[in-house]
Write an enzyme that holds these catalytic residues in place. Structure first.
Site, PDB file in Angstrom:
ATOM      1  CB  CYS A 101       6.960  -3.498  -6.041  1.00 13.36           C
ATOM      2  SG  CYS A 101       6.648  -3.872  -7.783  1.00 13.36           S
ATOM      3  CG  HIS A 191       2.347  -3.905  -4.658  1.00 10.66           C
ATOM      4  ND1 HIS A 191       2.802  -2.631  -4.384  1.00 10.66           N
ATOM      5  CD2 HIS A 191       2.727  -4.183  -5.929  1.00 10.66           C
ATOM      6  CE1 HIS A 191       3.415  -2.148  -5.459  1.00 10.66           C
ATOM      7  NE2 HIS A 191       3.385  -3.070  -6.407  1.00 10.66           N
ATOM      8  CD  GLU A 193       1.647  -1.850  -1.115  1.00 12.65           C
ATOM      9  OE1 GLU A 193       2.059  -1.142  -2.048  1.00 12.65           O
ATOM     10  OE2 GLU A 193       2.199  -2.924  -0.788  1.00 12.65           O
TER      11      GLU A 193
END
EC number: 6.3.5.2
Length: 535
Positions: A101, A191, A193
Site C-alpha cells: 500500500c 493489503h 496481511e
C-alpha cells in the site's frame, strides 16, 4: 503497561539474542493499523521479524542485518511535502523488498516513478486481474485470473520506475502490483496481511521463501533455548520476583524463568477476590505443586472488596484495583527481600504500542501489567523474556514448556477480573452469582466442543433485576448476559453465532443451577462499535 523504563530495552532496538542466530526480516512501519499482522504472517513462516518506525529504520537495519525488508502501509500521502520515506541506504542495500500500500507508493516514487492522487478511491474488498506472471504469484495466482483483495488507498502509481513492470490491475489502480525481478523488489497496492485478502498469507510466504530464499528456522524450541541463555546472562546470581495474575502471559514467563534460574525466582500471586471460579486454587496447584516454584499466595479479597464498596465507575474500578495491587505486591516483595529483578509478561504488541510509528510517545499506552511503575519505586531491573512474542506465540511456547493445555489454551481474562464483568457496584453476593454463571456457561461451551473455536467467552451480571416465575412463585432476580466472540488479535471481533438450541440449553442450566438468576440474554454486538468486555 507503562512506557518501557530505563531498565528495559528500547522498543526499536533489535533483540540481541535472536539477531545473530537466525534469518530476519525488518518491517518498516509507516503507521498502518495492521502492521503487526505483517510481522505475524512472516513469523508464521518460521522467520523472525521486527517492526521499527520509518525514522529508526536505518539504524535498525545496520544493527539487525536483515535478509529482506517489508515496507508497511500508512495513513500519509506520498504527495505531501513531509511524507515519510524509506531510508535510501535500505533501498540500495541489495536485499529483497516488499512494499504494501503506502509502502508500494513510496518505493515507486523514491525510485523515480510517478504517484498521483486517485480520483477513484478504493476502500474495502476489491478485485484485481493478473496481467503477467511474477515470483509472488507462483503457485497462487495465474495470468488472466481475477482475485479478491482488500484495498485501502487514495493515491496510486501511474508511471513505473525504471526496471519495474506492472503485473496486476484493478478498477481504481491500473498498476496494482509492480515487480523488479532483477533487484527482487515487489510491491502491491492492497493489503496481503489481512484475512480479507484470502490468498494474502500465500503471497507473503512466496516473498519470504521464494523471493528472499529464507528457510524458516525460527521456532519456539530455538526461542526457548536462547531465552534461557539470555535470562541467565542477565540475572547471574541475582534474585527475581514475578507477579502472577492467573493469566497465560505471566505463567509462561514464570515457568521459562524458573527453568533458567531455578529457585532464584519467587512468584507472588495476589488473589484480589475477582477471579473466576476455583482460579486461585488452580494457579497455586500448578506452580507450587506441579512445578515446585517458590510461591507466595496472598489472599487479599477482603481488602480489595472493601475498597471497591460503593464504586460503580469502570475507570475508577480499574484505578482502584491497580493501586491496591501495586501496594500489596510491593509489600510482599519487600518481605521476600533482596530481589534485584522484577519479571513481567510483557508481549511484543505492548512494546510496539509504547512507541508511535514516528518514534515518539504513542497517544495511547495500554496498561497491560498491574506491576507497571514498580521497577522505579523498588530500584529493580526488568526481566521481560516474552517481549519479542505475540500472544499466539506465547501459547506455543507454553506448550513447548509443558504447561497443561487447559491452562495454555484458556481464553483471555482482564487484569481487573470480574470487576469489569459486573457493571455497577460490586458485592460479594454478585461476584458469587457471576462466578457460578460463568462456570456453567464455559462448561456448556466445552461440552459442545466449541471452546477452542471461540476467542473469548464469558458471562456478565447485569445491574438490573427482572420479574420471573419459577414453580408457582414470583421471582425478582438478576439478569446474566452471555458474550462470545471470534477474533484473531482482539483488535476487532465478531459475535459467535451459536445455534439457538445451544443458547437455550445454556440459559436453562444457568437459571436452574445458579441461585439469584431468572433471565439470560446473549450479546450480539461486534467490535467495533462495542468492545469485547462490557467495561
Amino acid at each position: 503497561m507503562t512506557a518501557p523504563s530505563k531498565t528495559s530495552a528500547s522498543p526499536v532496538d533489535p533483540s540481541p539474542h535472536v539477531a545473530a542466530a537466525h534469518d530476519k526480516i525488518l518491517i518498516v512501519d509507516f503507521g498502518s493499523q495492521v502492521t503487526q499482522l505483517i510481522a505475524r504472517r512472516v513469523r508464521e513462516e518460521g522467520v523472525y521479524s521486527e517492526i521499527v518506525p520509518f525514522n529508526k529504520a536505518e539504524a535498525a537495519f545496520a544493527a539487525m542485518k536483515p535478509k529482506a525488508v517489508i515496507l508497511s502501509g500508512g495513513p500519509a500521502s506520498v504527495l505531501d511535502d513531509d511524507a515519510p520515506q524509506a531510508p535510501l541506504s535500505i533501498l540500495t542495500a541489495g536485499v529483497p523488498i516488499l512494499g504494501i500500500c503506502y509502502g508500494e507508493q513510496t518505493l515507486a516514487k523514491q525510485l523515480g516513478g510517478i504517484v498521483e492522487g486517485g480520483h477513484h478511491r478504493e476502500f474495502g474488498r476489491a478485485q484485481i486481474e493478473i496481467t503477467d506472471d511474477c515470483a509472488l504469484f507462483d503457485g497462487v495466482w495465474e495470468k488472466g485470473g481475477k482475485y479478491d483483495v482488500w484495498m485501502s488507498h487514495g493515491d496510486r502509481v501511474t508511471q513505473l520506475p525504471e526496471g519495474f513492470r506492472g503485473v496486476a490491475k484493478a478498477a481504481g489502480s491500473p498498476i496494482s502490483v509492480i515487480a523488479d525481478d532483477a533487484r527482487k523488489f515487489y510491491a502491491m497496492q492492497f493489503h496481503p496481511e489481512v484475512v480479507h485478502t484470502p490468498d494474502g498469507a500465500k503471497l507473503i510466504r512466496n516473498f519470504v521463501r521464494k523471493v528472499a530464499g529464507l528457510k524458516g528456522d525460527w521456532t519456539m524450541r530455538a526461542f526457548r533455548e536462547e531465552a534461557i541463555e539470555k535470562i541467565r546472562a542477565q540475572v547471574g546470581s541475582g534474585k527475581v520476583i514475578c507477579g502472577l495474575s492467573g493469566g497465560v502471559d505471566s505463567a509462561v514467563a514464570a515457568v521459562l524463568i524458573h527453568e533458567a534460574i531455578g529457585d532464584q525466582l519467587t512468584c507472588v500471586f495476589v488473589d484480589h477476590g475477582l477471579l473466576r471460579k476455583d482460579e486461585g486454587k488452580t494457579v497455586v496447584d500448578l506452580f507450587r505443586h506441579h512445578y515446585n516454584i517458590p510461591l507466595v499466595h496472598v489472599d487479599a479479597a477482603k481488602l480489595f472488596l472493601g475498597e471497591l464498596e460503593g464504586v460503580s465507575d469502570p475507570e475508577l474500578k480499574r484505578k482502584t484495583i491497580g493501586r491496591l495491587f501495586i501496594n500489596v505486591f510491593e509489600g510482599e516483595a519487600k518481605m521476600i527481600g533482596g530481589a534485584d529483578f522484577l519479571a513481567q509478561g510483557t508481549l511484543y504488541p505492548d512494546v510496539i504500542e509504547s512507541v508511535s510509528f514516528t518514534g515518539g510517545p504513542s497517544v495511547t499506552i495500554k496498561s497491560h501489567h498491574n506491576v507497571g511503575g514498580l521497577p522505579e519505586r523498588m530500584n529493580m531491573q526488568l526481566v521481560e523474556p516474552l517481549r519479542e512474542l505475540f500472544k499466539d506465540e506465547v501459547r506455543v511456547l507454553g506448550r513447548e514448556l509443558g504447561l497443561p493445555e487447559v491452562f495454555v489454551g484458556r481464553h483471555p481474562f482482564p487484569g481487573p477480573g470480574l470487576a469489569i464483568r459486573c457493571p455497577g457496584e460490586i458485592t460479594a453476593e454478585k461476584l458469587e452469582i457471576l462466578r457460578n454463571a460463568d462456570a456453567v456457561y464455559i462448561d456448556q461451551i466445552r461440552k459442545a466442543g466449541l471452546y477452542d473455536k471461540i476467542w473469548q467467552a464469558f458471562a456478565v451480571l447485569l445491574p438490573v433485576k427482572t420479574v420471573g416465575v419459577m414453580g408457582d412463585g414470583r421471582t425478582y432476580e438478576y439478569v446474566v448476559g452471555l458474550r462470545a466472540v471470534t477474533s484473531t488479535d482482539g483488535m476487532t471481533a465478531d459475535f459467535y453465532g451459536f445455534e439457538m438450541s445451544f443458547l437455550g440449553a445454556a440459559a436453562t442450566r444457568i437459571i436452574n443451577e445458579v441461585k439469584g438468576v431468572n433471565r439470560v440474554v446473549y450479546d450480539i454486538t461486534s467490535k467495533p462499535p462495542g468492545t469485547i468486555e462490557w467495561e
